[in-house]
Design an enzyme around this catalytic site. Structure first.
Site, PDB file in Angstrom:
ATOM      1  N   TYR A 255       0.826  -1.220   0.000  1.00 18.54           N
ATOM      2  CA  TYR A 255       0.000   0.000   0.000  1.00 18.54           C
ATOM      3  C   TYR A 255       0.859   1.269   0.000  1.00 18.54           C
ATOM      4  O   TYR A 255       1.801   1.399   0.774  1.00 18.54           O
ATOM      5  CB  TYR A 255      -0.925   0.023   1.230  1.00 18.54           C
ATOM      6  CG  TYR A 255      -1.688   1.335   1.348  1.00 18.54           C
ATOM      7  CD1 TYR A 255      -2.764   1.606   0.505  1.00 18.54           C
ATOM      8  CD2 TYR A 255      -1.301   2.314   2.259  1.00 18.54           C
ATOM      9  CE1 TYR A 255      -3.447   2.807   0.586  1.00 18.54           C
ATOM     10  CE2 TYR A 255      -1.975   3.525   2.347  1.00 18.54           C
ATOM     11  CZ  TYR A 255      -3.047   3.764   1.507  1.00 18.54           C
ATOM     12  OH  TYR A 255      -3.710   4.959   1.571  1.00 18.54           O
TER      13      TYR A 255
ATOM     14  N   GLY B  95      -6.242   5.230  -0.431  1.00 14.29           N
ATOM     15  CA  GLY B  95      -7.624   5.296   0.010  1.00 14.29           C
ATOM     16  C   GLY B  95      -8.480   4.263  -0.709  1.00 14.29           C
ATOM     17  O   GLY B  95      -8.209   3.056  -0.662  1.00 14.29           O
TER      18      GLY B  95
END
Length: 611
Positions: free
Chosen positions: A145, A152
């Site tokens: 990530y 998001g």
């Protein structure tokens, strides 16, 4: 001899003028000479400083070639504005950051530009090891990530290796969506310094080269345009930190003492610096964290601490001129409740009021009066001020932990060779703490305004109405008290906690937020109002003392009176009072009232230590 009061930066200086045929330019040079004399380590040669002069009332610019007798009157107030490029402060000391030991006091001093920044060797090594983990993620094409994925709602979108740099630049640009007035240079410095401190911990995954470029920008005071509004305080202070990063990338606007406001790329170029060229993870590393909340929170808690302890001194002076009793501060009364804040405030009152060590002629004049006890605003100061002191200490502990916390996502653990996603960016801790700070410190203004009422009301004070001679012709402190009441009323609204609110953002991915940015901004505003109300009370108490002369109060309170009178003359007839309030406010901001009274309190403490 005629005197003119000149404001240089935030100091008010009284300049005697023997010859009124001297020019306005001479007055400015003389004020600067006196200013730099008081700050010998921080002055440029006076003749090299470029400045303009304005009258405080009306803000009219004064021609430097006009004579004083042509444009000014005795006891006029003037402010000197000098070009920021000819600044009077030089930075020569370094503060070494390691991500673990910074304090709120350090943050405020960094904001003032009192230090340049360097990293400790341990921090250098931690940053390097963390960056090596990020390099391996990219090299091995792992899905992580924020490094090889979107952000998001787009966390499941894998980004091709050739677009990783574009990804980092895009997240900064798209998140730079704040609005409102920009942070002033001091607060921008605090924000930048705090972000450097968090990056120095070595859990953010930033490259050593990029971090050194950021430090160079801080040391040159190249400060990005950072709108104060736009953060919801979860997933960090994304908008303000993105504006901070955007300027470092050479985009948007920047400010420096040398150049003022200009395009960021031109500011960096003027200081021999290059815009950041972001690498993997670095965009996210720069914008994910609670540093806006905690930088403003650091200033709020430091100023709250300063005004809280000076509030005890001001309240003691008010009690003295209202001919109150010191019996309510007997240590045995407060020992039975045993709250440390309450006991300390009661001690301060005992050390400042009539005693064997510091006798008071005013106290002696009413020693045998029939009054049994005082109003709560005088008698209950230890109970009210005491909890404020303990509230500030509680909040300061949380903010000190937060400014040395890793608040990124994901975190890079070099010792394990992994990156982990979590929620340390959530600002609930500092948000709740700063809401609590605002509620706590406001009470100092609330009780102070009631004491001002007692000083101004002849039925309560036995003093002239509104503390002025020839009442009716003169209004005295009538509207100054109204100002205090207005500020207290504003505070009541500002004390509504922002952290009880939450709005879901990022397509419900970030579905609970702290609203910590607003908590920090309004806490600062509440503290400022408290300072201003107590400034008015201090002015009023000193004015009340004029009507009790020739009687003298205790030695420490006389020294406080002398300090105020060195900046503000007694009110013999109505005059423009804003400069008086501002001058005393500056004394409180610089803790001059505490500095004057504290040695006397410590002397009293030593003489009253248990055997």
């Amino acid at each position: 001899m005629p005197c003119i009061t000149v404001r240089v930066r935030d100091e008010w200086l009284t300049v005697p003028c023997k010859d009124l045929t001297c020019t306005v330019h001479w007055l400015g040079l003389e004020a600067l000479r006196r200013y730099t004399k008081n700050k010998p380590d921080n002055g440029d040669p006076v003749h090299e400083v470029c400045f303009t002069m304005r009258k405080c009332q009306g803000k009219g610019v004064l021609d430097p070639d006009d004579t004083l007798e042509e444009v000014l009157e005795d006891n006029d107030f003037v402010e000197l504005n000098y070009l920021e490029s000819q600044h009077l402060f030089r930075i020569c000391r370094y503060l070494y950051l390691d991500g673990n030991t910074l304090t709120t006091g350090d943050v405020v001093n960094l904001g003032k530009g009192m230090y340049k920044i360097k990293l400790t060797k341990e921090a250098e090594n931690n940053v390097k090891k963390s960056w090596e983990v990020v390099e391996n993620v990219v090299k091995e094409s792992k899905v992580v990530y924020g490094i090889t994925t979107g952000f998001g709602k787009f966390a499941q979108t894998v980004i091709p290796r050739e677009k990783i740099v574009e990804l980092q630049e895009n997240v900064v640009r798209s998140s730079a969506a704040g609005v409102g007035k920009p942070l002033n240079p001091e607060r921008s410095r605090m924000l930048l310094a705090l972000r450097i401190n968090v990056l120095a911990k070595g859990y953010s995954g930033i490259s050593p080269d990029t971090l050194h470029q950021i430090i160079e920008a801080y040391n040159a005071s190249c400060l990005s345009f950072i709108p104060e509004k736009g953060t919801v305080g979860a997933s960090g202070d994304l908008a303000p930190l993105s504006h901070l990063a955007l300027g470092l990338m050479g985009e948007g606007m920047m400010w420096s003492p040398k150049c003022g406001w200009a395009d960021a790329k031109h500011i960096l170029q003027a200081h021999g610096l290059k815009p950041l060229s972001l690498k993997a993870k670095e965009g996210l590393a720069l914008i994910n964290g609670t540093q806006l909340i905690t930088s403003l929170g650091s200033e709020a808690v430091e100023r709250a601490e300063a005004i809280a302890r000076q509030a005890d001194i001001i309240a003691a002076l008010t009690l003295e001129v209202l001919k109150g009793s010191a019996k309510a501060f007997d240590k045995d009364i407060h020992r039975l409740r045993s709250h440390p804040g309450q006991e300390e405030v009661a001690f301060r009152f005992r050390s400042l009021l009539d005693s064997d060590l510091y006798p008071s002629e005013i106290a002696e004049s009413h020693r045998n009066c029939n009054k049994v006890q005082d109003a709560y605003t005088l008698r209950c100061c230890p109970q009210v001020h005491g909890i404020v002191n303990e509230t500030i200490a509680f909040v300061k502990n949380i903010i000190n932990k937060e400014i040395n916390s890793a608040t990124d996502n994901p975190m890079v653990f070099s010792e394990r060779g992994v990156t982990l996603s979590g929620g340390n960016f959530h600002g609930e801790y500092p948000a709740k703490a700063l809401d609590y700070l605002a509620i706590g410190v406001h009470e100092l203004a609330s009780i102070s305004e009631r004491r001002i009422e007692r000083l101004c009301n002849p039925s309560l004070s036995e003093l002239p109405a509104f503390l002025v001679s020839e009442g009716g012709l003169n209004c005295g402190f009538m509207v100054a008290h109204c100002t205090a009441a207005a500020l207290v009323s504003e505070n009541k609204v500002l004390c509504h906690p922002s952290s009880v609110d939450s709005l879901s953002t990022s397509a419900a991915t970030e579905d609970h937020v702290s609203m910590g940015g607003w908590a920090a901004r309004k806490a600062l505003k509440v503290v400022e109002h408290v300072e201003q109300v107590l400034s008015i009370e201090l002015l009023a108490a000193c004015q009340a003392l004029e009507f009790l002369r020739p009687l003298k109060t205790t030695e420490p309170l006389e020294r406080v009176y002398d300090l105020v009178r060195s900046m503000v003359r007694p009110l013999t007839k109505d005059r423009f009072m804003t400069p008086d309030i501002e001058a005393v406010h500056r004394l409180l901001l610089e803790e001059k009232v505490w500095d004057v009274a504290n040695p006397y309190m410590e002397k009293y403490r030593k003489q009253h230590l248990p055997q």
